[in-house]
Motif scaffolding. Structure first.
Motif, PDB file in Angstrom:
ATOM      1  N   ASP A 150      10.080 -10.663   0.546  1.00 56.82           N
ATOM      2  CA  ASP A 150       9.472 -10.513  -0.776  1.00 56.82           C
ATOM      3  C   ASP A 150       8.023 -10.005  -0.668  1.00 56.82           C
ATOM      4  O   ASP A 150       7.557  -9.252  -1.514  1.00 56.82           O
ATOM      5  N   VAL A 151       7.306 -10.363   0.380  1.00 56.65           N
ATOM      6  CA  VAL A 151       5.918  -9.944   0.573  1.00 56.65           C
ATOM      7  C   VAL A 151       5.855  -8.551   1.198  1.00 56.65           C
ATOM      8  O   VAL A 151       4.880  -7.823   1.008  1.00 56.65           O
ATOM      9  N   PHE A 152       6.903  -8.162   1.904  1.00 59.96           N
ATOM     10  CA  PHE A 152       6.925  -6.861   2.582  1.00 59.96           C
ATOM     11  C   PHE A 152       6.730  -5.719   1.587  1.00 59.96           C
ATOM     12  O   PHE A 152       6.032  -4.749   1.868  1.00 59.96           O
ATOM     13  N   LYS A 153       7.316  -5.835   0.409  1.00 58.84           N
ATOM     14  CA  LYS A 153       7.142  -4.808  -0.622  1.00 58.84           C
ATOM     15  C   LYS A 153       5.655  -4.642  -0.948  1.00 58.84           C
ATOM     16  O   LYS A 153       5.166  -3.523  -1.081  1.00 58.84           O
ATOM     17  N   GLY A 154       4.933  -5.754  -1.061  1.00 60.68           N
ATOM     18  CA  GLY A 154       3.499  -5.687  -1.326  1.00 60.68           C
ATOM     19  C   GLY A 154       2.738  -5.020  -0.195  1.00 60.68           C
ATOM     20  O   GLY A 154       1.771  -4.289  -0.426  1.00 60.68           O
ATOM     21  N   GLU A 157       3.315  -1.275  -0.495  1.00 58.94           N
ATOM     22  CA  GLU A 157       2.515  -0.742  -1.599  1.00 58.94           C
ATOM     23  C   GLU A 157       1.061  -0.565  -1.174  1.00 58.94           C
ATOM     24  O   GLU A 157       0.425   0.435  -1.515  1.00 58.94           O
ATOM     25  N   ARG A 158       0.536  -1.527  -0.422  1.00 64.58           N
ATOM     26  CA  ARG A 158      -0.842  -1.420   0.062  1.00 64.58           C
ATOM     27  C   ARG A 158      -0.988  -0.249   1.034  1.00 64.58           C
ATOM     28  O   ARG A 158      -1.983   0.473   1.007  1.00 64.58           O
ATOM     29  N   VAL A 159       0.005  -0.046   1.889  1.00 64.29           N
ATOM     30  CA  VAL A 159      -0.033   1.072   2.838  1.00 64.29           C
ATOM     31  C   VAL A 159      -0.014   2.396   2.084  1.00 64.29           C
ATOM     32  O   VAL A 159      -0.807   3.297   2.366  1.00 64.29           O
ATOM     33  N   LEU A 160       0.860   2.517   1.105  1.00 61.89           N
ATOM     34  CA  LEU A 160       0.946   3.755   0.340  1.00 61.89           C
ATOM     35  C   LEU A 160      -0.332   4.022  -0.446  1.00 61.89           C
ATOM     36  O   LEU A 160      -0.734   5.171  -0.621  1.00 61.89           O
ATOM     37  N   LEU A 162      -3.268   3.472   0.554  1.00 58.54           N
ATOM     38  CA  LEU A 162      -4.302   3.978   1.470  1.00 58.54           C
ATOM     39  C   LEU A 162      -4.498   5.481   1.317  1.00 58.54           C
ATOM     40  O   LEU A 162      -5.613   5.971   1.322  1.00 58.54           O
ATOM     41  N   LYS A 163      -3.409   6.205   1.205  1.00 60.77           N
ATOM     42  CA  LYS A 163      -3.462   7.653   1.124  1.00 60.77           C
ATOM     43  C   LYS A 163      -4.072   8.104  -0.200  1.00 60.77           C
ATOM     44  O   LYS A 163      -4.849   9.043  -0.242  1.00 60.77           O
ATOM     45  N   SER A 164      -3.754   7.407  -1.284  1.00 60.73           N
ATOM     46  CA  SER A 164      -4.218   7.857  -2.593  1.00 60.73           C
ATOM     47  C   SER A 164      -5.628   7.387  -2.935  1.00 60.73           C
ATOM     48  O   SER A 164      -6.374   8.109  -3.569  1.00 60.73           O
ATOM     49  N   VAL A 165      -5.998   6.186  -2.536  1.00 57.35           N
ATOM     50  CA  VAL A 165      -7.325   5.683  -2.915  1.00 57.35           C
ATOM     51  C   VAL A 165      -8.255   5.540  -1.725  1.00 57.35           C
ATOM     52  O   VAL A 165      -9.449   5.357  -1.916  1.00 57.35           O
ATOM     53  N   GLY A 166      -7.739   5.593  -0.526  1.00 58.04           N
ATOM     54  CA  GLY A 166      -8.580   5.459   0.648  1.00 58.04           C
ATOM     55  C   GLY A 166      -9.219   4.080   0.744  1.00 58.04           C
ATOM     56  O   GLY A 166      -8.833   3.146   0.066  1.00 58.04           O
ATOM     57  N   ARG A 167     -10.211   3.985   1.568  1.00 57.48           N
ATOM     58  CA  ARG A 167     -10.870   2.704   1.798  1.00 57.48           C
ATOM     59  C   ARG A 167     -11.617   2.234   0.550  1.00 57.48           C
ATOM     60  O   ARG A 167     -11.742   1.047   0.301  1.00 57.48           O
ATOM     61  N   GLY A 168     -12.149   3.149  -0.241  1.00 56.91           N
ATOM     62  CA  GLY A 168     -12.917   2.789  -1.426  1.00 56.91           C
ATOM     63  C   GLY A 168     -12.107   2.011  -2.454  1.00 56.91           C
ATOM     64  O   GLY A 168     -12.659   1.294  -3.271  1.00 56.91           O
ATOM     65  N   GLY A 169     -10.774   2.143  -2.413  1.00 55.12           N
ATOM     66  CA  GLY A 169      -9.932   1.459  -3.386  1.00 55.12           C
ATOM     67  C   GLY A 169      -9.629   0.018  -3.027  1.00 55.12           C
ATOM     68  O   GLY A 169      -8.912  -0.655  -3.739  1.00 55.12           O
ATOM     69  N   TYR A 170     -10.185  -0.456  -1.938  1.00 49.08           N
ATOM     70  CA  TYR A 170      -9.905  -1.824  -1.514  1.00 49.08           C
ATOM     71  C   TYR A 170     -10.976  -2.750  -1.971  1.00 49.08           C
ATOM     72  O   TYR A 170     -12.090  -2.658  -1.952  1.00 49.08           O
TER      73      TYR A 170
END
Length: 170
Positions: A150-154, A157-160, A162-170
């Motif tokens: 159940d947590v793997f999906k999350g 999503e976090r990995v994906l 990375l590409k769209s928001v980069g480090r600044g989105g964290y």
């Protein structure tokens, strides 16, 4: 980059696991100080092995109680051992990743304490680097994820993200 294998009806594509620069051990030449490989003694004496013994290793000293999870430790390990500075062409040091993989950093520390809502950039990237190392070593990479599907999906999503928001989105 994608490579296509075969020419029959069951052709498949093999995608590269990561586009993250990785430094493989340099072969030592006679008279040089660079080791050609990492030894068991190197691993046993390493600072990361000591950190593992105190925080997540189940094999080194089972009688010693482990410290509670510390997200700042994950951040520090990433910054000091795994990080490639922005704009730098330096590679991730493979021996550091190998030691973390051998110590079961992913299975015993990163994954059991992963929360998709609160995990830092460093936590997610550390998990990605260890999974990549497992693939490089031809070791089962996804086994530890089975117990928390159940947590793997999350995590994905976090990995994906990375590409769209980069480090600044964290």
């Amino acid at each position: 980059m994608t490579k296509v294998y075969g020419t029959g009806p069951y052709d498949f594509k093999r995608h590269h696991v990561a586009e993250y620069p990785f430094e493989y051990p340099v072969e030592a030449k006679p008279g040089s100080a660079l080791p050609s490989s990492i030894t068991l003694l190197d691993i046993q004496r390493d600072r990361l092995t000591m950190i593992a013994a105190d925080n997540w290793s189940k094999t080194l000293d089972a009688s010693q109680p482990k410290k509670p999870f510390d997200p700042e430790l994950v951040n520090e390990i990433y910054r000091t051992e795994l990080s490639v500075g922005e704009g730098q062409r330096r590679a991730v040091p493979s021996q550091r990743v190998m030691i973390l993989e051998v110590s079961q950093y992913l299975e015993n520390y990163l994954w059991p304490n992963f929360d998709p809502e609160t995990a830092t950039f460093e936590h997610v990237m550390s998990m990605i680097l260890i999974v990549n190392e497992k693939f490089r070593e031809n070791v089962a990479a996804w086994t530890c994820f089975y117990d928390r599907k159940d947590v793997f999906k999350g995590f994905l999503e976090r990995v994906l993200r990375l590409k769209s928001v980069g480090r600044g989105g964290y």
